[in-house]
Scaffold this active site. Structure first.
Site, PDB file in Angstrom:
ATOM      1  N   ASP A   1       0.815  -1.175  -0.099  1.00  0.00           N
ATOM      2  CA  ASP A   1      -0.034   0.038   0.126  1.00  0.00           C
ATOM      3  C   ASP A   1       0.992   1.171   0.132  1.00  0.00           C
ATOM      4  OD1 ASP A   1      -2.610   1.608   0.483  1.00  0.00           O
ATOM      5  OD2 ASP A   1      -1.542   2.277   2.096  1.00  0.00           O
TER       6      ASP A   1
ATOM      7  N   TYR B   1       2.793  10.280   0.847  1.00  0.00           N
ATOM      8  CA  TYR B   1       3.845   9.671   1.535  1.00  0.00           C
ATOM      9  C   TYR B   1       5.426  10.145   1.027  1.00  0.00           C
ATOM     10  CZ  TYR B   1       0.316   6.448   3.123  1.00  0.00           C
ATOM     11  OH  TYR B   1      -0.674   5.880   3.808  1.00  0.00           O
TER      12      TYR B   1
ATOM     13  N   LYS C   1      -3.460   5.895  -3.366  1.00  0.00           N
ATOM     14  CA  LYS C   1      -4.530   6.639  -2.964  1.00  0.00           C
ATOM     15  C   LYS C   1      -4.968   7.975  -3.913  1.00  0.00           C
ATOM     16  CE  LYS C   1      -3.819   5.048   1.725  1.00  0.00           C
ATOM     17  NZ  LYS C   1      -2.321   4.440   1.414  1.00  0.00           N
TER      18      LYS C   1
ATOM     19  N   SER D   1       0.881   3.440  16.213  1.00  0.00           N
ATOM     20  CA  SER D   1       1.917   4.607  15.832  1.00  0.00           C
ATOM     21  C   SER D   1       2.943   4.062  16.571  1.00  0.00           C
ATOM     22  CB  SER D   1       1.889   5.870  15.843  1.00  0.00           C
ATOM     23  OG  SER D   1       1.663   6.461  17.060  1.00  0.00           O
TER      24      SER D   1
END
Length: 341
Positions: A58, A63, A89, A245
């Site tokens: 992904d 990013y 995306k 995270s």
């Protein structure tokens, strides 16, 4: 107990079968999230994922401001296109800029672009075509609408307005055309909250949701608010951020920020239970999210080859049934939460 490289076949409600691996690769970290990686470090991380049998990747233009897509493209360039599943995306356009204009606060050493939200028909099509060129592929399997949530847009009302913009300005129509033509096989949204997913179920016909950080060992609200309707409609869930995270993998951040006192207390309790049963907390975190029948794959975001191998090993870890029973008895996870058999 699933292994990281186990193949999971997902039957998209609006398309055919898509093959995932139980663990995929989330590429935000190779976009230099919070820390710059050299090209060699990025390549080694991706190679470790491939060599470990991971076949779902992904990514997103955001990013590293295109950096992650470009780096991932190097790995995939010499692999047969049918040997992996790929998602990216839409929702942001990357406008070129001078080096001194690039925001380095989130992605250190990001490429020279400024991200701009665009949920229009033309914006979706442009983002899709530019992603194909950066990654060097002729198609992607899944397109997610990125970050259409309150955390990004400054509140619930603003996020809802952005979602309606996606429909009013033709963005979802563009996605539907790509799916109908077979250019992509599945559609969905990639978000950090479950509420936008519930709204999309009301407004459209998604196939998959990439839900980051909201279904974990310490956050289970989607168990009753979202997952039942997804199961009813056959909509799959990809879990991002299975460690919240970092806090569930030995880190000191929770959802990209400081750790609140109540979360710290819960995690401390979890660590005690893990120690009692000789279980690693990251292993429990990964295996827990994958036990839910709505979940198709989990995609941690490793920053090194060593982290890839650690994640793979956590999937192989034997965890006794008594551990899960203790978590439920202690109220750490709900009594109706699915757990590994």
């Amino acid at each position: 107990m699933a292994k990281a490289s186990d193949t999971v076949t997902f039957s998209a409600p609006n398309g055919g079968d898509i093959k995932f691996t139980a663990m995929g690769f989330g590429s935000a970290c190779i976009g230099n999230y919070r820390r710059a990686l050299t090209e060699e470090e990025s390549d080694a991380t991706l190679e470790a994922a491939w060599d470990s049998g991971l076949r779902y990747f992904d990514t997103a233009p955001f990013y590293g401001f295109t950096l992650a897509e470009t780096r991932l493209g190097r790995l995939l360039a010499c692999r047969p296109r049918d040997s992996f599943t790929l998602s990216t995306k839409v929702g942001r356009i990357m406008d070129p800029c001078s080096p001194d204009e690039t925001d380095q606060s989130l992605y250190v050493g990001a490429a020279d672009f400024i991200p701009r939200f665009d949920y229009s028909y033309a914006g979706v099509m442009r983002s899709y075509e530019e992603s194909l060129a950066r990654i060097g592929v002729d198609r992607v399997d899944i397109l997610y609408v990125h970050d259409i949530d309150a955390l990004v847009h400054g509140g619930r009302d603003a996020a809802v307005a952005r979602t309606h913009q996606l429909f009013d300005e033709g963005g979802w129509r563009a996605l539907s055309e790509l799916r109908s033509s077979g250019d992509v096989r599945a559609l969905g949204i990639g978000v950090n909250e479950w509420q936008p997913c519930a709204l999309m179920l009301e407004l459209a016909d998604p196939d998959l949701f990439l839900l980051a950080g909201r279904y974990t060992l310490i956050e289970t609200e989607p168990l009753t608010t979202l997952f039942p309707e997804c199961e009813k409609r056959g909509v799959g869930i990809i879990i991002g951020g299975p460690y919240n995270s970092g806090i569930l993998a030995g880190g000191d951040t929770y959802n990209y920020g400081d750790v609140p006192a109540d979360i710290a207390e819960t995690v401390s309790h979890l660590r005690s239970l893990c120690h009692r049963h000789q279980v690693t907390l990251p292993g429990a975190a990964l295996q827990f999210v994958l036990a839910h029948p709505a979940v198709t794959s989990a995609i941690p975001g490793p920053m090194s080859a060593e982290e890839v191998l650690s994640n793979v090993s956590y999937m192989d870890e034997p965890i006794p049934a008594e551990f899960w029973a203790d978590l439920k008895d202690a109220g750490v996870i709900p009594g109706n939460a699915p757990v590994p058999a």
